[in-house]
Design a protein around this motif. Structure first.
Motif, short mmCIF file in Angstrom:
data_model
loop_
_atom_site.label_atom_id
_atom_site.label_comp_id
_atom_site.label_asym_id
_atom_site.label_seq_id
_atom_site.Cartn_x
_atom_site.Cartn_y
_atom_site.Cartn_z
N THR A 100 0.82 -1.30 0.20
CA THR A 100 0.05 0.11 0.15
C THR A 100 0.90 1.34 0.10
O THR A 100 0.40 2.42 -0.14
N GLY A 101 2.11 1.06 0.26
CA GLY A 101 2.98 2.36 0.46
C GLY A 101 3.15 2.89 1.56
O GLY A 101 3.88 4.06 1.95
N GLU A 122 7.19 -4.77 -6.34
CA GLU A 122 6.10 -3.90 -6.18
C GLU A 122 4.77 -4.66 -6.66
O GLU A 122 4.84 -5.00 -7.49
N GLU A 156 -1.37 0.40 -5.89
CA GLU A 156 -0.90 1.79 -6.12
C GLU A 156 -0.25 2.29 -5.28
O GLU A 156 -0.41 3.54 -5.04
N ARG A 163 2.58 3.56 -4.96
CA ARG A 163 3.81 4.56 -5.24
C ARG A 163 3.08 6.04 -5.26
O ARG A 163 3.79 7.22 -5.24
N LYS A 164 1.76 5.87 -5.18
CA LYS A 164 0.81 7.19 -5.45
C LYS A 164 1.28 8.13 -4.09
O LYS A 164 0.95 9.16 -4.53
N GLY A 165 1.32 7.58 -3.01
CA GLY A 165 1.56 8.16 -1.90
C GLY A 165 3.00 8.82 -1.50
O GLY A 165 3.06 9.19 -0.43
N GLU A 180 7.97 -5.52 -10.98
CA GLU A 180 6.48 -5.02 -10.56
C GLU A 180 5.71 -6.26 -10.80
O GLU A 180 5.82 -6.70 -12.00
N ASP A 216 6.33 11.04 -2.56
CA ASP A 216 6.51 12.13 -3.21
C ASP A 216 8.14 12.02 -3.95
O ASP A 216 8.26 12.39 -4.83
#
Ligand code: AMP
Length: 186
Positions: A140-141, A166, A171, A173-175, A185, A177
């Protein structure tokens, strides 16, 4: 940079054991212990990461407890730089900075030593240390986003976040920066 061939990626992926329904139903757990005890797979992986980051000017590799410690320590040795542990709450003995992050239910917390990248004074005076964050897997990151924040809060720059695996569909990586690099992946 020594790029991994498709054959290299397949070889590394096949060295990682999949355990269905661990630690709870529905989770496909990626068991990297079978990668660690496969010297050929480890050599291809670490040669690749060593080459990739050779010219990044990395001052420290920061690894997330606990599997990030293994890959991070080997990589720090390859890059002749320091290694910094990012640990679960309550494990580090000196003054720490903490960062909470959300889990499916509730929250967790990671910590770093306040002087992990040099003293407060040296951080203010000099340039920021260049740090590579590493862990075995991004789902989830949440863990990596909190760890990257800790690096910045400790006065350094998180140059990139690196993962061996990954889980792209989550997703995570969305969180985050900072730039992200995943070897494989899924
Ligand atoms: P997340 O914060 O959701 O990105 O979770 C990442 C952390 O949990 C990493 O330290 C991983 O080692 C671990 N993790 C999460 N999902 C898995 C999985 N399916 N297999 C192995 N480790 C996992």
């Amino acid at each position: 940079m020594k790029n991994l061939t498709e054959e290299d990626r397949k070889f590394i992926l096949e060295s990682i054991r999949n355990i269905p329904d661990f630690p709870k139903p529905g989770i496909q757990f990626k068991d990297i212990s079978t990668l660690l005890n496969n010297p050929e797979a480890m050599k291809r992986l670490m040669d690749h990461l060593g080459e990739r980051y050779r010219d990044y000017g990395i001052d420290y590799v920061a690894g997330i407890e606990s599997r990030g410690f293994i890959f991070g320590s080997i990589l720090a040795d390859r890059l002749s730089c320091g290694f910094v542990p990012i640990r679960k709450k309550g494990k580090l003995p000196y003054t720490t900075i903490a960062q909470k992050y959300s889990l499916e239910y509730g929250f967790d917390e990671v910590e770093i030593h306040i002087d992990a990248f040099g003293s407060e004074e040296s951080c203010k005076e000099g340039r920021r240390s260049r740090v590579l964050l590493i862990d075995d897997l991004i789902a989830t990151g949440g863990t990596a986003a909190a760890a990257a924040k800790l690096i910045e809060r400790a006065g350094a720059e998180c140059v990139e976040c690196c993962f061996i695996l990954e889980l792209g569909f989550l997703e995570g990586r969305k969180g985050i920066d900072s730039p992200i690099y995943s070897v494989i992946e899924l």
